[in-house]
Design an enzyme around this catalytic site. Structure first.
Site, PDB file in Angstrom:
ATOM      1  N   GLU A 122     -11.493  73.581 -18.881  1.00 19.48           N
ATOM      2  CA  GLU A 122     -11.795  73.028 -20.206  1.00 19.48           C
ATOM      3  C   GLU A 122     -13.135  73.530 -20.730  1.00 19.48           C
ATOM      4  O   GLU A 122     -13.260  73.887 -21.899  1.00 19.48           O
ATOM      5  CB  GLU A 122     -11.826  71.499 -20.099  1.00 19.48           C
ATOM      6  CG  GLU A 122     -12.257  70.768 -21.356  1.00 19.48           C
ATOM      7  CD  GLU A 122     -12.400  69.275 -21.120  1.00 19.48           C
ATOM      8  OE1 GLU A 122     -12.410  68.530 -22.116  1.00 19.48           O
ATOM      9  OE2 GLU A 122     -12.504  68.849 -19.954  1.00 19.48           O
ATOM     10  N   GLU A 134      -6.212  62.930 -18.848  1.00 19.95           N
ATOM     11  CA  GLU A 134      -5.704  62.323 -20.080  1.00 19.95           C
ATOM     12  C   GLU A 134      -4.191  62.439 -20.244  1.00 19.95           C
ATOM     13  O   GLU A 134      -3.550  61.507 -20.688  1.00 19.95           O
ATOM     14  CB  GLU A 134      -6.409  62.942 -21.291  1.00 19.95           C
ATOM     15  CG  GLU A 134      -7.916  62.690 -21.306  1.00 19.95           C
ATOM     16  CD  GLU A 134      -8.586  63.303 -22.532  1.00 19.95           C
ATOM     17  OE1 GLU A 134      -8.289  62.847 -23.640  1.00 19.95           O
ATOM     18  OE2 GLU A 134      -9.383  64.241 -22.369  1.00 19.95           O
TER      19      GLU A 134
END
Length: 957
Positions: free
Chosen positions: A812, A528
């Site tokens: 993450e 991202e």
């Protein structure tokens, strides 16, 4: 005659002593260490009309502080004397303020250089010498100072390489073929200028909408890469100034610019994202403008500009995308295209563009640079016969290669974070393009024969491994290296302890931050590359302990402000509020910022103020913060709770589609806990802005939410005598934010411990909201050994489990990695570094006072487990570096504490600790006889500047 000379000499000596007496002048031990304008030494692009001045001082002795200062600012060194300073003579100002002193002189002019110096008076009224002379240069300041400079962009895309296309395919396109995409072309621009006078100096001011590289006479200007930082370009763009005095020559000079897409022209990934801009995420084709100002020795000057007379071409960079990577076809190299003698007859003229840009300012944050190179640590063959290189560290950046292959040989380098669990091949995971449609790949097409060297210019990847296709021999360090590329934030703090596991966690936490600063605080450096607000505030405090982030977060606050858009109120849709989106900056936005993400808008100024003590960021963004607070208050239900929240992101085993119940904390609860804390912050901010009405409102709202929060969420734990807030995260937040009724603190702490130990078997169940505070909270309430146990247990879930799984940055997700084919999702997410503030605020025991922010006064109160025998922290402050090195032995804590000039330390002690206290190997009573010591709250002590050895019997609680 001799007697007359003696009399004159005696009179002069007497005069000197008299004047010294008037000034209380002393050459004691006061010396200036740093002299700063807008937190920089001799800055070259100041744009604020009223810059601020700061200085740090070294001095011997104890309890040394400043009582007054005087600043002189002049247009030349010659005028920098008290009677002739033509810009500002502050005269003697009775004040202990030595940081962020606001300029109050005559108007400062664009592109001018000014000189300044300071002297101070100490606590006894003794004056220092004048500091060394410093300087600062002003930037363009106003748009009109760009003169006749024009935006230029590529008029014609002339790419013909077969390799200009890439495949685009997201995970949602499973039953569809990949699409061929090529994006906007990289542009090559050149112009020759003629200088026929002797040069005094020359400056280049350049603003790229998209990434650029600037060349002068065949040599790159500066060491920046991926310049400038991303922003909401249509509202706020940034320029960079380069001093090119040593590069420019009398006679003909050739300027060259290569222009890539960056985020501005990125028109491939996320363009079909349902939560983003419906018109696409690109701002348009990349464009650039530049002003070159040459000053001559005769006092005249000439300006040169980008305009329609510049020439353009496409070249060997036949594809560039910030996500996918660069493709370089060496068969299309342009030779010495950026030199004077190059024949550009076949080049066309550029197109003059009119991009939508509201404001251009000088970039104040550190540039992105190539910071470190990594050689292969391991090289092995994959099952398909291609080579895999392990660089040993998960980084953000690119690879550089030296190859010798046949003409038209395609070399393809696939960069990944991970291998398959069996270790036999790469595992693309989040780098395979499933989300953004672009797998991380670098491509180089050889021109043949000789050794060819190449590295990308307009993309960066997150990776540890590289799979190389198309080479004829085994790769080694001569062939390939990995290059760390990131914003060059300066590391100023440090932590180390007697425990190797904690030291390693600290290292991993720092790596995960460094990999994710590219002009914005990113969520990850691959999939991202976005500035998610929740991620940003999750690791902010830890970043501030370690790095100089003053300008970085001020810039990011501007990104948040310019990301705001009109949004309907929840309870009152007829009302419109200015609200940021979940992501800032850019056109990939997600939804409006939910409470627990949007509070970054208040937390970042608060943390910046807390760590640096400068209220400018609070005043600059007060109205946007106030408006956003009102927006969230519009979510209030009849029960007094705001009905909004995103959730405690990424707790163990959580997957929002496959296992949503693993998020044990109700998003409403964690969001309201944050909001309670923020209401208190806004109460302080209102007071700082003399907004008494809003201050009273914030106090009222805070008290009401506290009452509602405890009524709604504080519950008994069945079959125990304990209470809690229904999850580890909410309970930790309530304790951290002082929301627990005083009479319930013990039973709530016991409730938290009960869940950790008896329910979770000695493990955390927190995501980013809870994990930020859980170790600090447990330590604060006498459970430091349990905090250590949670961190260091080798079983899932824990930080040590992650480390034992071989990761060099924080992933993450919190999954059981060995049960998977390969580690999915991002393996480099700094939101999980936030917990490591515990190393400084608990183990090191150093935190700034909130009443005297910026560490003007700081708290010293180490809270540590029995397993830790020593810790050393150094904490950067605007006054100098705080150092605390302690050892624990035989029940006694010995601290070697450095308190900077013009600050004071508040040592927190209980009654038993106070009674056993020794300072510099003497009792407190003896030390007080010769030194100033203030006793506060019966047992705490305040110490002024100095180097102290503090020893006391450490209580277990």
């Amino acid at each position: 005659m001799i007697k007359k000379q003696i009399l004159i000499f005696t009179a002069l000596v007497a005069l000197i002593f008299i004047s010294c007496g008037k000034e209380n002048f002393s050459k004691s031990s006061i010396s200036f260490d740093k002299l700063l304008v807008n937190t920089k030494e001799n800055p070259i692009t100041i744009e604020s009309k009223k810059p601020n001045f700061s200085w740090t001082v070294s001095v011997d002795g104890y309890n040394k502080s400043q009582s007054a200062y005087q600043i002189l600012v002049a247009s030349s060194i010659e005028k920098l004397i008290e009677g002739d300073a033509d810009l500002w003579n502050s005269n003697k100002v009775e004040s202990n303020k030595s940081t962020f002193v606001k300029y109050k002189g005559n108007a400062l002019e664009a592109m001018q250089t000014y000189f300044w110096k300071v002297k101070i008076w100490d606590e006894k009224g003794l004056a220092s010498n004048w500091s060394a002379v410093q300087e600062f240069e002003m930037g363009l300041m106003e748009d009109k100072n760009w003169g006749a400079s024009k935006w230029i962009t590529l008029k014609k895309d002339t790419r013909t390489s077969d390799y200009q296309f890439r495949n685009f395919k997201t995970g949602r396109m499973k039953n569809q073929p990949a699409k061929k995409v090529n994006g906007f072309s990289a542009g090559y621009f050149r112009n020759v200028i003629d200088i026929n006078k002797k040069i005094e100096n020359a400056q280049a001011y350049i603003c790229g909408l998209g990434y650029y590289e600037l060349y002068l006479n065949g040599i790159k200007v500066g060491d920046h890469v991926l310049d400038p930082a991303p922003s909401n370009y249509d509202k706020q763009a940034y320029y960079v100034k380069y001093d090119i005095s040593k590069q420019v020559e009398e006679g003909k000079n050739a300027f060259g610019i290569i222009l890539g897409n960056g985020f501005y022209g990125q028109n491939i990934s996320w363009s079909r994202d349902p939560e983003s801009n419906k018109k696409g995420v690109s701002y348009g084709p990349p464009t650039v403008k530049m002003l070159v100002k040459v000053n001559y020795t005769d006092g005249s000057s000439t300006d040169f500009y980008t305009d329609e007379n510049w020439k353009e071409a496409t070249g060997p960079i036949v594809f560039n995308n910030i996500y996918g990577g660069d493709t370089y076809d060496a068969n299309f190299e342009l030779g010495n295209w950026n030199t004077v003698d190059f024949n550009d007859d076949k080049w066309g003229n550029t197109k003059v563009a009119s991009p939508k840009v509201k404001k251009i300012s000088a970039s104040q944050i550190p540039a992105i640079k190539k910071l470190k190179e990594f050689e292969p640590q391991k090289v092995f063959k994959a099952p398909d016969g291609n080579w895999i290189v392990d660089f040993g560290q998960n980084i953000a950046g690119w690879v550089k290669i030296n190859v010798k292959e046949k003409k038209n040989q395609l070399i393809e380098i696939i960069t990944t974070e991970a291998l398959l669990t069996n270790g036999k091949d790469i595992f693309q995971g989040s780098t395979g393009g499933g989300a953004n449609g672009m797998a991380q790949v670098y491509k180089y097409i050889c021109k043949g024969n000789d050794l060819e060297s190449w590295e990308p210019k307009f993309s960066y990847h997150g990776f540890r491994y590289a799979k190389i296709k198309g080479i004829s021999r085994k790769p080694n360090a001569d062939m390939i290296k990995a290059v760390l590329v990131a914003t060059d934030i300066q590391e100023t703090g440090s932590f180390t302890s007697s425990d190797a596991l904690l030291n390693k966690m600290h290292s991993i936490s720092k790596w995960t931050i460094v990999d994710n600063v590219h002009g914005i605080p990113e969520d990850c450096p691959h999939r991202e590359k976005c500035g998610w607000l929740g991620d940003a505030h999750a690791f902010c405090e830890y970043a501030l302990y370690n790095y100089d982030m003053y300008d970085f977060y001020k810039k990011y606050m501007e990104d948040i402000k310019t990301q705001m858009r009109p949004t309907k109120g929840h309870n009152n849709p007829e009302l419109k509020f200015q609200v940021p989106t979940m992501i800032a900056p850019g056109k990939r936005t997600s939804t409006y910022a939910k409470i627990d993400w949007g509070v970054a808008t208040m937390y970042l100024p608060w943390y910046n103020y807390k760590f640096y003590g400068d209220d400018e960021i609070v005043k600059d963004y007060y109205e946007p913060m106030k408006g956003l607070t009102n927006f969230y208050l519009n979510f209030k239900a009849e029960n007094g709770i705001m009905q909004d929240g995103m959730g405690d992101w990424c707790p163990p085993l959580w997957d929002r589609r496959k296992n949503p119940s693993a998020m044990e904390c109700d998003p409403i609860i964690s969001a309201n806990a944050y909001f309670y804390d923020v209401l208190g912050i806004m109460e302080k901010f209102a007071k700082m802005n003399n907004d008494t009405t809003y201050e009273a409102k914030m106090k009222q709202e805070k008290e009401a939410l506290l009452k509602a929060f405890n009524q709604q969420f504080l519950v008994d734990i069945p079959n125990t005598k304990h209470k809690w807030y229904q999850s580890q995260t909410a309970t930790v937040q309530a304790l951290q934010f002082n929301m627990v009724p005083k009479e319930e603190i013990e039973t709530v702490v016991n409730g938290l411990v009960h869940n950790i130990v008896n329910v979770k078997g000695g493990h955390h169940s927190t995501g980013i909201h809870g994990n930020r505070y859980i170790y600090t909270v447990l330590s604060k309430y006498g459970k430091a050994d349990l905090a250590y146990q949670i961190l260091t247990t080798p079983d899932f879930p824990s930080q040590t489990y992650v480390m034992n799984s071989g990761f060099t940055t924080w992933p993450e997700r919190q999954f059981i990695w060995e049960e998977m084919e390969g580690p999915t999702n991002s393996l480099n997410h700094p939101m999980h570094s936030g917990f490591a503030a515990y190393f400084y605020e608990s183990l090191g025991g150093v935190q700034s006072s909130t009443e005297k922010a910026g560490f003007k006064q700081f708290i010293v109160n180490p809270k540590f487990p029995s397993q830790i025998l020593n810790t050393h922290v150094s904490v950067p402050t605007p006054f100098g570096t705080i150092k605390n090195s302690w050892t624990s032995e035989d029940g006694f804590l010995t601290m070697n504490l450095v308190v900077p000039f013009n600050t004071e330390a508040k040592i927190i002690l209980n009654k038993n600790e106070f009674e056993s206290l020794k300072i510099n190997d003497t009792s407190l009573d003896v030390f007080k006889d010769k030194n100033k010591v203030i006793i506060a709250d019966a047992t705490n002590i305040l110490l002024g500047s100095g180097i102290y050895k503090i020893k006391y019997q450490k209580s277990s609680k």
